[in-house]
Scaffold this motif. Structure first.
Motif, PDB file in Angstrom:
ATOM      1  N   LEU A  51      -3.527  -0.291  -7.408  1.00 12.61           N
ATOM      2  CA  LEU A  51      -2.565   0.614  -8.047  1.00 12.61           C
ATOM      3  C   LEU A  51      -1.645   1.250  -7.012  1.00 12.61           C
ATOM      4  CD1 LEU A  51      -4.730   2.390 -10.756  1.00 12.61           C
ATOM      5  CD2 LEU A  51      -2.810   0.840 -11.121  1.00 12.61           C
ATOM      6  N   LEU A  52      -2.199   1.609  -5.867  1.00 11.65           N
ATOM      7  CA  LEU A  52      -1.388   2.162  -4.792  1.00 11.65           C
ATOM      8  C   LEU A  52      -0.346   1.150  -4.318  1.00 11.65           C
ATOM      9  CD1 LEU A  52      -1.012   4.611  -2.887  1.00 11.65           C
ATOM     10  CD2 LEU A  52      -2.573   3.462  -1.323  1.00 11.65           C
ATOM     11  N   VAL A  53      -0.737  -0.112  -4.222  1.00 11.25           N
ATOM     12  CA  VAL A  53       0.189  -1.172  -3.801  1.00 11.25           C
ATOM     13  C   VAL A  53       1.301  -1.340  -4.824  1.00 11.25           C
ATOM     14  CG1 VAL A  53       0.400  -3.663  -3.464  1.00 11.25           C
ATOM     15  CG2 VAL A  53      -1.445  -2.418  -2.352  1.00 11.25           C
ATOM     16  N   VAL A  54       0.934  -1.392  -6.103  1.00 15.10           N
ATOM     17  CA  VAL A  54       1.929  -1.634  -7.153  1.00 15.10           C
ATOM     18  C   VAL A  54       2.865  -0.435  -7.301  1.00 15.10           C
ATOM     19  CG1 VAL A  54       2.216  -1.971  -9.642  1.00 15.10           C
ATOM     20  CG2 VAL A  54       0.514  -3.291  -8.395  1.00 15.10           C
ATOM     21  N   LEU A  55       2.303   0.758  -7.326  1.00 21.67           N
ATOM     22  CA  LEU A  55       3.127   1.949  -7.534  1.00 21.67           C
ATOM     23  C   LEU A  55       3.872   2.379  -6.267  1.00 21.67           C
ATOM     24  CD1 LEU A  55       0.693   4.075  -9.736  1.00 21.67           C
ATOM     25  CD2 LEU A  55       2.618   2.656 -10.477  1.00 21.67           C
ATOM     26  N   GLY A  56       3.288   2.108  -5.107  1.00 23.74           N
ATOM     27  CA  GLY A  56       3.900   2.529  -3.848  1.00 23.74           C
ATOM     28  C   GLY A  56       5.062   1.665  -3.419  1.00 23.74           C
ATOM     29  N   GLY A  57       4.972   0.370  -3.686  1.00 24.06           N
ATOM     30  CA  GLY A  57       6.040  -0.540  -3.275  1.00 24.06           C
ATOM     31  C   GLY A  57       6.217  -0.545  -1.767  1.00 24.06           C
ATOM     32  N   TRP A  59       6.272  -1.094   2.044  1.00 25.18           N
ATOM     33  CA  TRP A  59       5.371  -1.775   2.968  1.00 25.18           C
ATOM     34  C   TRP A  59       3.946  -1.852   2.451  1.00 25.18           C
ATOM     35  CZ3 TRP A  59       1.235   0.860   5.015  1.00 25.18           C
ATOM     36  CH2 TRP A  59       1.251   2.251   4.869  1.00 25.18           C
ATOM     37  N   TRP A  60       3.621  -1.171   1.341  1.00 23.03           N
ATOM     38  CA  TRP A  60       2.275  -1.223   0.783  1.00 23.03           C
ATOM     39  C   TRP A  60       1.896  -2.636   0.337  1.00 23.03           C
ATOM     40  CZ3 TRP A  60      -1.417   2.208   1.334  1.00 23.03           C
ATOM     41  CH2 TRP A  60      -1.077   3.521   1.620  1.00 23.03           C
ATOM     42  N   TRP A  61       2.888  -3.489   0.104  1.00 24.82           N
ATOM     43  CA  TRP A  61       2.587  -4.864  -0.305  1.00 24.82           C
ATOM     44  C   TRP A  61       1.852  -5.633   0.796  1.00 24.82           C
ATOM     45  CZ3 TRP A  61       2.497  -6.381  -5.077  1.00 24.82           C
ATOM     46  CH2 TRP A  61       3.255  -5.693  -6.023  1.00 24.82           C
ATOM     47  N   LEU A  62       1.934  -5.146   2.021  1.00 25.44           N
ATOM     48  CA  LEU A  62       1.192  -5.795   3.117  1.00 25.44           C
ATOM     49  C   LEU A  62      -0.320  -5.638   2.945  1.00 25.44           C
ATOM     50  CD1 LEU A  62       3.408  -4.695   6.133  1.00 25.44           C
ATOM     51  CD2 LEU A  62       3.312  -6.951   5.052  1.00 25.44           C
ATOM     52  N   VAL A  63      -0.735  -4.692   2.124  1.00 23.70           N
ATOM     53  CA  VAL A  63      -2.156  -4.443   1.889  1.00 23.70           C
ATOM     54  C   VAL A  63      -2.711  -5.341   0.773  1.00 23.70           C
ATOM     55  CG1 VAL A  63      -3.832  -2.614   1.370  1.00 23.70           C
ATOM     56  CG2 VAL A  63      -1.760  -2.070   2.637  1.00 23.70           C
ATOM     57  N   SER A  64      -1.851  -6.069   0.086  1.00 22.22           N
ATOM     58  CA  SER A  64      -2.298  -6.878  -1.063  1.00 22.22           C
ATOM     59  C   SER A  64      -3.365  -7.921  -0.716  1.00 22.22           C
ATOM     60  CB  SER A  64      -1.112  -7.518  -1.774  1.00 22.22           C
ATOM     61  OG  SER A  64      -0.407  -8.363  -0.904  1.00 22.22           O
ATOM     62  N   PRO A  65      -3.356  -8.560   0.462  1.00 19.25           N
ATOM     63  CA  PRO A  65      -4.477  -9.469   0.767  1.00 19.25           C
ATOM     64  C   PRO A  65      -5.824  -8.747   0.829  1.00 19.25           C
ATOM     65  CG  PRO A  65      -2.636  -9.946   2.207  1.00 19.25           C
ATOM     66  CD  PRO A  65      -2.293  -8.689   1.468  1.00 19.25           C
ATOM     67  N   VAL A  66      -5.819  -7.507   1.301  1.00 23.65           N
ATOM     68  CA  VAL A  66      -7.060  -6.731   1.343  1.00 23.65           C
ATOM     69  C   VAL A  66      -7.538  -6.455  -0.078  1.00 23.65           C
ATOM     70  CG1 VAL A  66      -8.080  -4.534   2.058  1.00 23.65           C
ATOM     71  CG2 VAL A  66      -6.457  -5.701   3.554  1.00 23.65           C
TER      72      VAL A  66
END
Length: 95
Positions: A51-57, A59-66
């Motif tokens: 949710l943080l990745v989706v809502l934050g947009g 550079w947070w997308w770099l965390v998506s593999p985690v």
């Protein structure tokens, strides 16, 4: 030929029923409560991070593999520990 086949089947059924009564896996089969809690915790963490990745947009997308790794880890772990099976004192599956 038919009688030999039936005799073989009867012997095999007797062997299987004898093995089932000896093992008595229905009383030894358990689930691992601590591993279930760990799997659910990892899944909750993955969902919150997702949710943080989706809502934050940004550079947070770099965390998506985690996030994907945690989803896979929590999902597989939860499925394995929910299985009713014989376990040792630590909760590990007995083969």
């Amino acid at each position: 030929m038919k009688s030999n086949f039936l005799t073989h089947i009867e012997r095999r059924v007797e062997q299987l029923s004898a093995n089932d009564s000896d093992a008595d896996t229905s009383t030894n089969a358990t689930r691992s409560g601590s591993q279930i809690a760990l799997g659910i915790t990892i899944l909750i963490l993955a969902i919150a991070l997702g949710l943080l990745v989706v809502l934050g947009g940004g550079w947070w997308w770099l965390v998506s593999p985690v996030v994907l790794f945690l989803l896979a880890l929590g999902g597989v772990g939860l499925v394995l520990c929910l299985k009713m099976a014989p376990r040792d004192e630590k909760g590990n599956l007995v083969k």
